[in-house]
Design a protein around this motif. Structure first.
Motif, PDB file in Angstrom:
ATOM      1  N   ARG A  23       0.426  -1.244  -0.257  1.00 59.41           N
ATOM      2  CA  ARG A  23      -0.248   0.340   0.070  1.00 59.41           C
ATOM      3  C   ARG A  23       1.332   1.282  -0.110  1.00 59.41           C
ATOM      4  NH1 ARG A  23      -4.880  -2.143   4.661  1.00 59.41           N
ATOM      5  NH2 ARG A  23      -5.594  -3.806   2.913  1.00 59.41           N
ATOM      6  N   ARG A  24       2.062   1.216  -0.272  1.00 66.01           N
ATOM      7  CA  ARG A  24       3.278   1.999   0.150  1.00 66.01           C
ATOM      8  C   ARG A  24       3.015   2.998  -1.106  1.00 66.01           C
ATOM      9  NH1 ARG A  24       8.467   0.231   2.591  1.00 66.01           N
ATOM     10  NH2 ARG A  24       6.530  -0.240   4.803  1.00 66.01           N
ATOM     11  N   ASP A  25       2.631   4.293  -1.175  1.00 64.40           N
ATOM     12  CA  ASP A  25       3.059   5.362  -2.279  1.00 64.40           C
ATOM     13  C   ASP A  25       2.961   4.785  -3.588  1.00 64.40           C
ATOM     14  OD1 ASP A  25       6.790   5.588  -1.002  1.00 64.40           O
ATOM     15  OD2 ASP A  25       4.585   6.999  -1.304  1.00 64.40           O
ATOM     16  N   ARG A  26       1.130   3.909  -3.333  1.00 70.96           N
ATOM     17  CA  ARG A  26       0.402   3.263  -4.891  1.00 70.96           C
ATOM     18  C   ARG A  26      -0.111   4.856  -5.522  1.00 70.96           C
ATOM     19  NH1 ARG A  26      -2.355  -0.872  -2.766  1.00 70.96           N
ATOM     20  NH2 ARG A  26      -4.005  -0.428  -4.470  1.00 70.96           N
ATOM     21  N   LEU A  27      -0.510   5.956  -4.926  1.00 70.69           N
ATOM     22  CA  LEU A  27      -1.966   6.755  -5.318  1.00 70.69           C
ATOM     23  C   LEU A  27      -0.785   7.771  -6.486  1.00 70.69           C
ATOM     24  CD1 LEU A  27      -4.794   7.658  -5.033  1.00 70.69           C
ATOM     25  CD2 LEU A  27      -4.314   8.534  -4.007  1.00 70.69           C
ATOM     26  N   THR A  28      -0.973   7.463  -7.494  1.00 73.55           N
ATOM     27  CA  THR A  28      -1.108   8.485  -9.140  1.00 73.55           C
ATOM     28  C   THR A  28      -1.958   9.505  -8.675  1.00 73.55           C
ATOM     29  OG1 THR A  28      -2.505   7.350 -10.243  1.00 73.55           O
ATOM     30  CG2 THR A  28       0.159   6.946 -10.046  1.00 73.55           C
ATOM     31  N   SER A  29      -1.265  10.864  -9.367  1.00 70.68           N
ATOM     32  CA  SER A  29      -2.026  11.760  -9.700  1.00 70.68           C
ATOM     33  C   SER A  29      -4.151  11.846 -10.273  1.00 70.68           C
ATOM     34  CB  SER A  29      -1.792  13.053 -10.683  1.00 70.68           C
ATOM     35  OG  SER A  29      -1.741  12.270 -11.968  1.00 70.68           O
ATOM     36  N   ARG A  30      -3.709  10.722 -11.529  1.00 71.70           N
ATOM     37  CA  ARG A  30      -5.036   9.811 -11.455  1.00 71.70           C
ATOM     38  C   ARG A  30      -5.923   9.363 -10.673  1.00 71.70           C
ATOM     39  NH1 ARG A  30      -7.162   8.345 -17.000  1.00 71.70           N
ATOM     40  NH2 ARG A  30      -9.920   7.918 -15.817  1.00 71.70           N
ATOM     41  N   ALA A  67      -9.980   8.656  -6.403  1.00 66.32           N
ATOM     42  CA  ALA A  67     -10.421   8.467  -5.436  1.00 66.32           C
ATOM     43  C   ALA A  67     -11.571   9.498  -4.498  1.00 66.32           C
ATOM     44  CB  ALA A  67      -8.740   8.976  -4.137  1.00 66.32           C
ATOM     45  N   LEU A  68     -11.335  10.635  -5.136  1.00 68.74           N
ATOM     46  CA  LEU A  68     -11.775  11.931  -4.888  1.00 68.74           C
ATOM     47  C   LEU A  68     -12.809  11.654  -5.132  1.00 68.74           C
ATOM     48  CD1 LEU A  68      -9.094  14.853  -5.412  1.00 68.74           C
ATOM     49  CD2 LEU A  68     -10.321  14.075  -3.469  1.00 68.74           C
ATOM     50  N   SER A  69     -13.095  10.895  -6.353  1.00 62.53           N
ATOM     51  CA  SER A  69     -14.897  10.843  -6.698  1.00 62.53           C
ATOM     52  C   SER A  69     -15.871   9.529  -6.878  1.00 62.53           C
ATOM     53  CB  SER A  69     -15.237  11.241  -8.421  1.00 62.53           C
ATOM     54  OG  SER A  69     -14.325   9.786  -8.978  1.00 62.53           O
ATOM     55  N   HIS A  70     -14.806   8.685  -5.814  1.00 65.60           N
ATOM     56  CA  HIS A  70     -15.019   7.757  -5.809  1.00 65.60           C
ATOM     57  C   HIS A  70     -16.923   7.269  -4.884  1.00 65.60           C
ATOM     58  CE1 HIS A  70     -14.505   3.063  -4.341  1.00 65.60           C
ATOM     59  NE2 HIS A  70     -15.489   4.147  -2.594  1.00 65.60           N
TER      60      HIS A  70
END
Length: 426
Positions: free
Chosen positions: A394-401, A406-409
């Protein structure tokens, strides 16, 4: 609802004590209008809704940032404001607007979003209102660039002035906003910790009636665990304080469809009722587009009240460590200073508190989060937080996309639901 008098009495305090005793969920809008007649009509409609309600005066954005000259210009020009300008209208004006509306059976809370709330608290006290909300962290970091040190000092002064109502036999109530940091993508343990720390901040200023907030997030089981953790820490750390938990309907990007928006409200109500929360802040079917009308606010209140009726208890389920993380955060902060305000300032300087994706200069910005495949909100990077680091998967997996997704989940999930079909009339 019968209210038993006590040595100190406050409309909001007594109402919520009775609601908690009777296990009735109180539902509340975030309503605010600039025209006094409209504001009064909104409060009367809230009081008349088929639900147990309290009223709200949500203030305008200029008042929130202390630009009272801009409020005057808008009022003089007839320009619409996005809330009620309590400071500029003055206490006599507000008292007249509330006459016959505010009472023991219908208390009212001022909601404002100000990092420097001194004049707002002076105005609401002079207007005969005994409840507000916010906090030195939760109304600083997400809302602008006011230095945290300045905000803590301003909230300390405002809190002491509010607490002084007790000398007049009035029990003031304040609600922490710490459980709603940035509205979304802040893992539950941080929301719980900041809500408890802000509650302690107010308690040590002499305020003995508080509510602790938590915002509905992305996974109902995780939310139930977080609400249970919040209650456990409050019971442990706030002895002698009358407290209750208030749940916020999801504070992030909101569903655009009517069925999605009201479905999210209904799920929030079932979560609140099932976890023993005493109050729910609702949102409306129009939330994604504009300021809701009075009728839309009332509709949301009644949707929530119906959904809460008979909602079964929700167990917290599997212990995923939210209570342990929140306790570690709170203990680390309180270990820095006996003064909670000073401890909060130092905690952010050291990165012991660090809000993901928050751009405030006093926030370290070394943490991050992600939404897992099963919908849980987890840490992906913990920086200097005094909690265990996330595993490599789970480490450092979130890209800008990935961040945008995530914001619109929640919005996408609820908008994608099949709307309920109208029943056929035989």
């Amino acid at each position: 609802m019968t209210i038993r008098p006590n040595a100190r009495t406050g409309r909001f305090h007594d109402f919520m004590v009775a609601a908690r005793r009777d296990r009735r969920l109180v539902v509340q809008p975030r309503m605010g209008f600039d025209h006094p007649a409209v504001m009064r009509s909104g409060l009367i409609a809230t009081r008349g809704a088929r639900a147990t309600t309290v009223g709200t005066l949500t203030l305008d954005s200029f008042t929130r940032v202390g630009d009272f000259a801009a409020v005057d210009r808008a009022l003089d020009a007839g320009t619409r404001l996005n809330g009620y300008p309590i400071v500029n209208y003055g206490p006599a004006f507000t008292r007249a607007m509330l006459d016959g509306v505010l009472g023991a059976d219908f208390p009212i809370q001022v909601r404002h979003g100000s990092s420097l709330p001194g004049r707002i608290f002076e105005a609401l006290i002079a207007s005969g209102i005994d409840a507000s909300e916010g906090g030195p962290v939760s109304y600083c970091l997400p809302y602008g660039r006011t230095p945290l040190r300045r905000t803590v000092a301003a909230w300390r002064a405002a809190g002491r002035g509010f607490a002084a109502l007790r000398e007049q036999g009035v029990e003031p109530h304040i609600e922490t906003f710490g459980g709603c940091m940035l509205g979304q993508l802040c893992p539950p343990a941080m929301l719980v910790a900041i809500s408890v720390l802000e509650g302690l901040f107010f308690a040590r200023l002499g305020i003995a009636s508080v509510s602790l907030s938590y915002a509905q997030q992305t996974h109902p089981g995780q939310d139930a665990e977080a609400i249970a953790a919040l209650g456990s820490l409050a019971a442990e750390l706030l002895p002698g304080v009358e407290w209750h938990i208030v749940l916020y309907t999801y504070m992030g990007m909101y569903p655009e469809t009517r069925h999605g928006a009201l479905g999210l409200v209904a799920d929030a109500a079932r979560l609140a009722a099932g976890t023993g929360c005493s109050r729910l802040i609702v949102k409306t079917a129009a939330e994604a587009d504009r300021i809701p009308t009075i009728a839309e606010n009332v509709e949301a209140l009644e949707v929530a009240a119906r959904a809460a009726e008979g909602a079964p208890p929700i167990p917290s389920g599997t212990d995923t460590g939210i209570l342990d993380q929140a306790r570690r955060l709170v203990d680390a902060v309180l270990g820095l200073s006996g003064d909670v305000g000073a401890a909060l300032i130092e905690a952010f300087a050291k990165g012991y508190l660090d809000i993901p994706y928050c751009l405030h200069p006093d926030n370290a910005g070394d943490t991050a989060s992600l939404i897992t495949g099963d919908g849980r909100l987890e840490w992906s990077r913990t920086g200097a937080l005094p909690i265990p680091r996330p595993g490599p998967a789970r480490r450092d997996r979130l890209t800008s996309r990935g961040l945008l997704d995530a914001l619109s989940h929640v919005k996408r999930r609820y908008d994608a639901r099949i709307p309920p079909q109208p029943k056929e009339i035989p």
